[in-house]
Every structure is written in structure tokens, then in C-alpha cells.
Design a protein around this motif. Structure first.
Motif, short mmCIF file in Angstrom:
data_model
loop_
_atom_site.label_atom_id
_atom_site.label_comp_id
_atom_site.label_asym_id
_atom_site.label_seq_id
_atom_site.Cartn_x
_atom_site.Cartn_y
_atom_site.Cartn_z
N GLU A 1 -54.23 92.65 3.08
CA GLU A 1 -53.52 91.83 2.09
C GLU A 1 -52.45 90.98 2.74
OE1 GLU A 1 -53.41 95.08 2.06
OE2 GLU A 1 -51.35 95.80 2.08
N PHE B 1 -52.78 89.06 5.18
CA PHE B 1 -53.34 87.75 5.47
C PHE B 1 -53.78 87.02 4.21
CE2 PHE B 1 -54.48 90.38 9.18
CZ PHE B 1 -53.78 89.70 10.15
N ALA B 2 -54.09 87.80 3.18
CA ALA B 2 -54.77 87.21 2.02
C ALA B 2 -53.78 86.47 1.13
CB ALA B 2 -55.44 88.31 1.23
N ASP B 3 -54.31 85.59 0.36
CA ASP B 3 -53.50 85.00 -0.69
C ASP B 3 -54.38 84.82 -1.93
OD1 ASP B 3 -55.01 82.71 -0.27
OD2 ASP B 3 -53.62 82.00 1.24
N GLU B 4 -53.76 84.36 -2.95
CA GLU B 4 -54.45 84.28 -4.22
C GLU B 4 -55.71 83.41 -4.15
OE1 GLU B 4 -52.63 84.46 -8.52
OE2 GLU B 4 -51.94 85.73 -6.88
N CYS C 1 -58.64 85.31 -2.71
CA CYS C 1 -59.14 86.36 -3.60
C CYS C 1 -59.88 85.78 -4.80
CB CYS C 1 -58.00 87.24 -4.07
SG CYS C 1 -57.16 88.05 -2.72
#
Lengths: 389, 545
Positions: A92, A94-97, A100
Motif C-alpha cells: 500500500e 506504493f499504491a494510490d487510489e 486501485c
């Protein structure tokens, strides 16, 4: 081999990915990897195909010792184990909206464990109802209809059956279990397998598979596939992986599983989400993340659908005309709305064996559902106690 | 230095030396009675070794305590800093505590529909106001995230140091405990070297065996207590007295080695292979039986695994099934193999060679292939066996619904696989029985059955005995058939010990320790059986010689 030597010579950073794809799916991921490697200034992506049966054990053994790949492809149901033993890396960070939002929500949820994200989804796999169009023009909408049509099509003497599925395994039985309103573990993790819905579901499976039923005895994966291929079975509960096993010339359709007449709910099979997971020992985690993101991008997903007819997890793909024209993929997509993520907990892995025996006891040998469930529950509790000393 | 062995070689011819090595019990008392002159150098070496060991142990112990104290101090400082510095974001970081890396301020939860994005933290560094988004920060981010979930989190860094995170009110305290410097492991190496040297020197000094071993054992124990990774090193160090004993015993072997260097060189590759592939996994398996495995972590639990197994009634049920399985199979293998061998020996049978080949075929096919074929043949609806039964007017049998048919299916499959071996053994042994014995018996008027029981069977016995022992061991551990044919159905009732062990390891929560304990028990049972059987066979052999 040559590629390995070349990378050594140029000393370019490499991201290694293990997968267990075969045939068309292997071709697809290799194409996607080739596209990645064709980009300038990127770490080289190296694929290694590992047999499916060996992959999980290899990962569990190699990664904690600092070996193994940077990324690997596996179904989500092991992430609980691997997260707890620090085999895989939460991503998470590295992740962003935006990333996703690419995916169907259910597939992202399946990859969430302990409030962290543990990978990016490639594809989802659940069972659905295959039917032979020559024997059955229209798939049954409810279980009552399923039984009725099934009985008409069953002729034990000549070895013809209305329905085939591996009816002694929890993985396949779960669709009925959930359709009747039952569960194995409650959402809070409590074992909740002895209940009226669970008993009803077993009684229903017994009606299907017992004497006078519509499913042949002692089913196995190979047997049910060949029965369906030979036209000796009109309906077949199977997943996308079975599409490539269908004999050319068999006109088959795929539809979502029927609605359970007793409850009015659709039968809900287990959902397995195939994902790219990151090893906790990945050499360059930022680079590995970039590869993950590329493999699961909408463009890559479209390529995977086109080459391997993969039931990919990207939302945008299902707006593409080339995909919406494919009735089989769309049937699995529809089934996804009524599929339940397999619990990704270590506890679940101790559950399959005893529950399988319970189903088999009832369905194949005429056992009493309640007694069989109680016995399985007792065994599972003993295993749980043993593992949590 | 080499005076003592050469004196021994002169004193006794090689033959008697070999004999005395075989009678191991006599050998020990032999050495003690041979009062060797006390070698002053050897004595000195022993004392020096002992002193070195004690010193090393003390050093390690002190190091360990200091290390722990430093870690606790650092964590306390970090915590104080994290709680007190809340006011006005002025970082009251102790410049003297380089272990304090940063404060993780709990930022406003990001409004996101994904729970994992909501909990994401932004990290604040003491040296700058930058917000972490690099990979270095990722490991800290995950660590802090874990700590906020579980109360405290510890991470082993690649350089061997430990990062500890503990949440306080608004921030997270973080401490780094530096790794034990590599030099600190030097004493351990020294200790091992000293032990080896001490063992070698005392051997040459010909001290009394018992005394030496006690000394070595005590020292080893001290080291095991003091070493930082005591739990991990203890078995290794504990094994050293054993190693010393082997060395001691090997003294004679060393002397022989000098004489037969080439022979040992030839054996060496096989010995290395056996050590790597058999001995080390075996030893690890035995040790593993005393550990419990949960989520990648092994904890020492003593004999708890064995206790659990020996107290469960299922174990005895499975043991009973296994025993029945073994006895029945070996009986069938031997009787069928012997009968076919007797038939194939008869000169009046045509195409004997062809029959012999055909009967060996089941043995030549990989046994899991055979197992899967038989499983298919036992299928209730489509299996060949039920089709045959139905054609004979008999009902179809549901082979895997209850114990007896399922067990029978297993036995039939394994008999198919097992008899060719016994047949080959019998055929070979039958060739070696001289014809004239039978002729003489026939002249004396012995009936064929008397000939069989009085001549054939007794003369077959020496060849059959080892085959029966091997066959029993194979059958006892015949994993493939049980796992593939009956799959333990119904409900695990046809499982044998080896498949049960497998299930504990891979289907019931990865209890590797328990499975290893099962393995050890299986080994002990088979060892007992072999010892018993070989004693019996020796006794019977004697009777017929």
C-alpha cells in the motif's frame, strides 16, 4: 540461458518473476513481459515458469532464506500465511487510489489482509455452470429447475448424467453452502460450520449426488471433464481453467450458477484471485512495483484476454467491445458478483481436509449431515488448537 | 607424537587389531587398562583448552548483557523523545542517540474507500521535513504500521541490526539496536578451534577417555549457555563431545586409512553423497521432532510432540492398520512370488523367458502410475473391476466407502507391485540349490511336499530373509499406494503412519515438528524390527549351518 548471460554482461538490474502459467496463459504473460522489456531504461524482467504444485512450497522455503524471486503469481488464499511469516511485502506504500480503482473492487478486497494490500490482481477465478447446448437449450435458473432438468437427462443404466462436478470437495460444495446461507468461518474469524444452512446445503448435495440423484458417484476432475466432453453429462460445474479442456466441437455455454430455490439466493462459489505478489526480499522494491503495475495495467489485461481468454480483474476491460462479445468471459464476469473470496487465513488451510471428508461422507456414502459436520468440526478444532499452542 | 600408534602397530599384527575394533565394548576397557605415560604436553594442552573455553564463555556472556542493556537504553530514549517532542514540532532529539531515526506522526487519516490507504502514515524525519516516499522509507513505514496494529514491532535489518518500533500517544518511537559486531563471533570460532585442538591433543596424550569426555562436555555446555544464539548453537556444541568420541574411536581407523588410502579415496564420493543426502537430513529430521513450527518460527518444545502422538488414540489405530498392512502385504508378496518362481523354474513350461519378463513388468512400471491405474479400475461406476463383477452377476462394490474394501483395494494394488521383487529373489535363490539334493531325496522316497518343506524352504531362507526385511520396510513406508489409491478414505481410516505424518506436515497447519516426530517414531519402530529380525535370522541360520 542466453538472456541470463546477457544480463550478467550488461549488469542491468533484473526483476525475476515466478509463475505457474501453462499453454495460452503462459504465452500471454510472456508477451506482456516482452512489451515491458522493449521499453527503454527499465530493469529487465525475467520470467520463470514453476509447476503449480511446487510453487507455493518453493516460495515458502526459498524466500525466508533470502532466495527466490522478486515477484510471483499466486492465488490470494495464501496471503494470510505468507503475510504472517514475512514472505510477502505489503504494497500500500506504493499504491494510490488511481491504481486501485483500475480493478474490480472484489478482487482488491480479496488481496487485503490485516489492513494492508498484498499484491495487485491479475485475474479472478470461480466456478460457473457449463452446459452442453445440444442437450440443454437453456441453463436452469433455479436449483429446483436444475434437479428437474437433471433428472430428465439422467439415465444411470447408459451412464448419462444431468450434472457433473467434483461433489466431494468443499471447494465445489461451497457454492451450495453459501447459497443456503451457510459459511465455514464467520467474518470475525470464528469457526461457524455447524448450522442449519450448512445441513440443508449438505442435504441438497446428497439429493444431487446420492442414489436417485443426477451426479455420478466417485467424481474426479478428469472423469467429470471427460463425461462432459463425451456428451454424457449435460451440465458441468467448473472454472475458467476448464475452458481449454473442452473438446473442439462440443457446443457449450457458460452461465452463472442457479438460484437456490429454498432461499432465493444465488449459489456463491469460492473466488480465487490470481495476483502478482512481491517477495519480502525483493532486491529493488520500487522497480518490482513498477513491473507489478505494468503487468496489471489495462493494456496488459486486454492483451491477456485476447491471447488467453483470461478472466482479468481490470474494470475497463469489460467495457471493451472485443470482450463484451465473448459470452464465456461475460458469464464468469457475471458470476463474480455472486462469488465469495476464499478465506486467506492459515486456519482455512486446515479446514479443507476434514470438511472434504464430511461432504464425501454425506454425498457419497449416505451419512447424516449433522453428524458429519460435527465430526469435521471437532477435528478442525483439534488442528486449530494444535497449531496455536 | 606418532610414537604411540606405531608402537601399537608393532605390538599386535593387523588381524587382531581388526578384531578388537569389531568388539567395540571390549575396546573401551582395553584403552583404560593400557596405562599410557602421562604426556606433559598433552596435559598442558588440556588445561589450556579448558581455560580458553571458560574465558571465551565469560566474554560472550558479558557481550550479550551489554548488548541487551544498550538496546533497552536506546529504546527508552527514543520513547521519551517521541512523547515529549509533541509541542510545536520542535524535535528534541538527543544528538547522542543516533539510533533514534524519526518520529512517525499519525497524519490525518486520508479519506479513501480502501482501508489500506486510510491507514497509510507519513513519516517525518528528524533531519528534514521531507515526507517519505522512497523505498528506504517503505520498510520504516511498514514497521510503524505493524507497530500501530500490534503494539510493538521488531524488524531484522539485512545488516543484522534490529529495528524496534513502539507507538506512543501521537508518534512512534523507534530504536535501532546495532548488530553484534562480527568480531564478537570470533570467540565462538576460537572455542570450536580450541575444542578440536584440545580433542586432538588429548588423544595423542592418551588421557583417560571418560575424563576427557566429561571435560569436553562441561566446556561445551558452558559455551552453549553463554552464546548469544544459544538455542541455535546448543545442539551443535552439544554434538562436539560426540564428535570427540568418534574421533577417539576413529584412531584405529586413521591408522588403517594410512594403509588403504586408495580404497578410502574411492569410497569418498559416495560417503560425501550419503552424508549430504541421507545423514544430514536424517539428523535434522530427528532434531526437528523436538521443535514446534508456527508461521515460519520454530520453538523448542522438548518431547511435547512425542507425548502428543503417544497419547492420541488415533496413533495406535494407525499403527495397527500399518502393522496389518505390512504383514498382509509381505505375506502375499512372498507366497505369490515363491509360487511363481517355483512354477517358472519347471523345465516343462514353454516360453519361460517371456513369462518371466511379463511378470517383472509390474515392478518396472513407476509405482504411482500403477497406483493411479488401479484407482481407476476400482471406480464404482466406470472401473474395470466392478464391470467384471457386474458381468459375473455380482453387485457393484463401492470400494472406498468403508474400511475393509478400501483396505483391500490398497492391498491388491500393492501386491501387484510387490510380488515381482520376491519372485526374482526366489528365482535366483532356487538356481543355487543343487539338483542332486532333490535327486537324493527322491531316491529316499521323499514326497514333493516333503521336498519343498525340508529342502527348498530351508535353503531359500538365507536369501529370503533380507528380502523380507527390505520388503517390510518398503511396505511399512509405502506412501504412494495409500496416498493415491484410497487417499486415506473413508475419513483417514486407511492412512498409515507415513501418510499421517505427511498430512500433519502439509494439510493440518504445517506442524513440521509433529510430522518429524512421526518420522522418528517410524524409524525407531523399523529399527527395532530390523534388530529383532536380524537376530532371529542369525539364530535360524546357525541352526541350518
Amino acid at each position: 540461458m542466453l538472456a541470463a548471460v546477457l544480463t550478467l554482461l550488461t549488469a542491468q538490474p533484473t526483476v525475476v518473476l515466478w509463475h505457474s502459467y501453462r499453454a495460452k496463459e503462459k504465452e500471454a504473460i510472456e508477451l506482456v513481459a516482452a512489451r515491458w522489456n522493449a521499453q527503454p531504461e527499465v530493469p529487465h524482467l525475467e520470467l520463470l515458469a514453476v509447476p503449480f504444485d511446487a510453487l507455493a512450497d518453493k516460495i515458502s522455503a526459498a524466500v525466508p532464506r533470502g532466495h527466490g524471486p522478486d515477484l510471483f503469481v499466486f492465488a490470494h488464499d495464501r496471503i494470510g500465511d505468507w503475510a504472517e511469516s514475512h514472505v510477502i511485502e505489503p504494497v500500500e506504500f506504493f499504491a494510490d487510489e488511481a491504481v486501485c480503482d483500475r480493478f474490480l473492487r472484489k478482487t482488491i478486497d480479496a488481496l487485503t489482509y490485516a489492513d494492508s494490500l498484498w499484491g495487485l490482481p491479475l485475474a479472478y477465478k470461480s466456478t460457473a455452470l457449463f452446459y452442453n447446448k445440444a442437450l440443454l437449450p437453456r441453463p436452469p435458473a433455479t436449483t429446483d429447475e436444475l434437479l428437474e432438468v437433471g433428472r430428465e437427462l439422467t439415465d444411470r443404466k447408459s451412464g448419462r448424467y444431468g450434472l457433473v462436478y467434483e461433489n466431494t470437495r468443499l471447494y465445489f460444495h461451497a457454492a451450495w453452502l453459501h447459497g443456503f446461507g451457510g459459511q465455514v468461518y464467520a467474518p470475525n474469524g470464528r469457526l461457524d460450520m455447524v448450522s442449519q444452512p450448512a445441513i440443508d446445503a449438505l442435504a441438497f448435495a446428497q439429493k444431487l449426488g446420492g442414489p436417485g440423484g443426477i451426479v455420478p458417484p466417485e467424481t474426479s476432475g478428469v472423469l467429470v471433464t471427460s463425461l462432459f466432453n463425451e456428451g454424457k453429462a449435460a451440465m458441468f460445474v467448473a472454472g475458467p481453467w476448464s475452458v481449454s479442456d473442452m473438446r473442439p466441437g462440443v457446443a457449450f455455454g457458460v452461465a452463472p450458477l442457479p438460484i437456490v430455490s429454498a432461499t432465493g439466493r444465488r449459489a456463491q462459489p469460492y473466488l480465487g484471485v490470481e495476483a502478482v505478489l512481491m517477495s519480502a526480499w525483493a532486491h529493488d522494491k520500487a522497480a518490482a512495483w513498477r513491473v507489478m503495475e505494468f503487468l496489471t495495467s489495462d493494456e496488459s489485461a486486454l492483451l491477456r484476454v485476447a491471447v488467453a481468454r483470461q478472466t482479468v480483474a481490470n474494470q475497463a476491460v469489460y467495457a471493451d467491445a472485443r470482450v463484451t462479445r465473448d459470452p464465456i468471459i461475460m458469464a464468469f464476469r457475471k458470476q463474480l458478483d455472486d462469488a465469495r473470496p476464499m478465506p486467506g487465513t492459515p486456519e482455512m488451510r486446515m479446514t479443507w481436509g476434514p470438511y472434504d471428508s464430511a461432504v464425501s461422507k454425506v454425498v457419497a456414502y449416505g451419512g447424516e449431515p449433522l453428524a458429519a459436520l460435527r465430526e469435521a468440526e471437532q477435528k478442525i478444532r483439534a488442528y486449530l488448537a494444535g497449531a496455536h499452542r | 607424537m606418532s610414537a604411540a600408534p606405531s608402537a601399537a602397530r608393532r605390538a599386535s599384527p593387523p588381524d587382531t587389531r581388526m578384531l578388537s575394533h569389531h568388539s567395540t565394548l571390549a575396546y573401551g576397557s582395553d584403552t583404560t587398562s593400557r596405562t599410557a605415560p602421562v604426556h606433559p604436553a598433552g596435559l598442558l594442552a588440556l588445561y589450556a583448552t579448558g581455560a580458553a573455553l571458560v574465558l571465551a564463555a565469560a566474554w560472550l556472556g558479558a557481550l550479550r548483557v551489554a548488548h541487551q542493556q544498550a538496546g533497552a537504553r536506546q529504546l527508552a530514549a527514543a520513547r521519551a523523545a517521541a512523547t515529549s517532542s509533541d509541542a510545536a514540532k520542535t524535535r528534541t532529539l538527543d544528538p547522542g542517540a543516533p539510533s533514534l531515526l524519526f518520529r512517525a506522526v499519525v497524519s490525518e487519516p486520508a479519506p479513501s474507500k480502501y482501508v489500506f490507504l486510510r491507514k497509510r502514515l507519513w513519516l517525518e524525519h528528524p533531519d528534514a521535513t521531507r515526507v517519505g516516499r522512497t523505498v528506504d522509507d517503505k520498510s520504516l513505514h511498514d514497521l510503524v504500521g505493524d507497530a500501530r496494529r500490534t503494539g510493538e514491532s521488531v524488524r531484522h535489518e539485512p545488516d543484522g541490526s534490529l529495528l524496534i518500533a513502539r507507538p506512543t500517544d501521537r508518534a512512534t518511537a523507534l530504536a535501532r539496536i546495532a548488530a553484534v559486531p562480527a568480531a564478537a563471533h570470533l570467540p565462538l570460532g576460537l572455542v570450536s578451534a580450541a575444542l578440536a585442538a584440545g580433542a586432538a591433543l588429548t588423544l595423542l596424550g592418551r588421557r583417560r577417555t571418560a575424563l576427557q569426555l566429561t571435560g569436553l562436555g562441561a566446556c561445551a555446555g558452558l559455551v552453549a549457555l553463554a552464546a548469544p544464539a544459544g538455542a541455535r548453537v546448543a545442539p551443535l556444541v552439544g554434538a562436539l563431545p560426540g564428535l570427540a568420541l568418534v574421533l577417539l574411536r576413529a584412531r584405529g581407523a586413521l591408522a588403517r586409512l594410512r594403509g588403504h588410502g586408495f580404497a578410502y579415496a574411492y569410497v569418498l564420493p559416495a560417503a560425501v553423497g550419503m552424508t549430504l543426502l541421507v545423514l544430514i537430513p536424517f539428523a535434522l529430521g530427528c532434531v526437528l521432532g523436538f521443535f514446534d513450527h508456527a508461521r515460519g518460527v520454530y520453538t523448542f518444545v522438548g518431547v511435547a510432540n512425542f507425548r502428543e502422538i503417544l497419547r492420541s488414540p488415533e496413533f495406535y489405530a494407525t499403527l495397527g492398520v500399518t502393522a496389518l498392512w505390512t504383514v498382509l502385504n509381505v505375506l502375499l508378496h512372498v507366497s505369490l512370488g515363491l509360487a511363481l518362481a517355483l512354477l517358472l523354474k519347471e523345465p516343462w513350461i514353454r516360453l519361460r523367458g517371456l513369462f518371466r519378463v511379463l511378470l517383472i513388468v509390474p515392478w518396472a512400471v513407476p509405482n504411482y502410475i500403477t497406483a493411479l491405474m488401479w484407482k481407476g479400475m476400482f471406480h464404482q461406476q466406470y472401473g474395470a473391476i466392478n464391470t467384471l463383477l457386474a458381468a459375473c452377476g455380482l453387485g457393484r462394490v463401492s470400494w472406498f466407502s468403508s474400511f475393509l474394501p478400501a483396505f483391500t483395494a490398497n492391498v491388491v494394488t500393492n501386491t501387484w507391485l510387490g510380488f515381482p521383487f520376491m519372485m526374482v529373489v526366489c528365482l535366483g535363490a532356487l538356481q543355487s540349490i543343487p539338483r542332486d539334493v532333490y535327486e537324493a531325496a527322491a531316491v529316499d522316497g521323499a514326497s514333493p511336499s516333503a521336498q519343498f518343506f525340508r529342502i527348498t524352504l530351508p535353503l531359500l531362507r538365507p536369501a529370503l530373509f533380507p528380502a523380507v526385511i527390505i520388503g517390510s520396510i518398503w511396505t511399512f513406508n509405502q506412501f504412494n499406494i495409500i496416498y493415491l489409491v484410497s487417499e486415506g478414505r473413508p475419513g483417514g481410516k486407511t492412512d498409515i503412519l507415513i501418510t499421517e505424518a505427511y498430512r500433519w506436515a502439509f494439510e493440518r497447519g504445517e506442524r513440521y515438528g509433529l510430522a518429524a516426530a512421526y518420522g522418528t517414531l517410524i524409524f525407531l519402530i523399523l529399527l527395532g524390527f530390523c534388530l529383532f529380525a536380524s537376530r532371529r535370522s542369525r539364530a535360524t541360520q546357525g541352526a541350518y549351518e
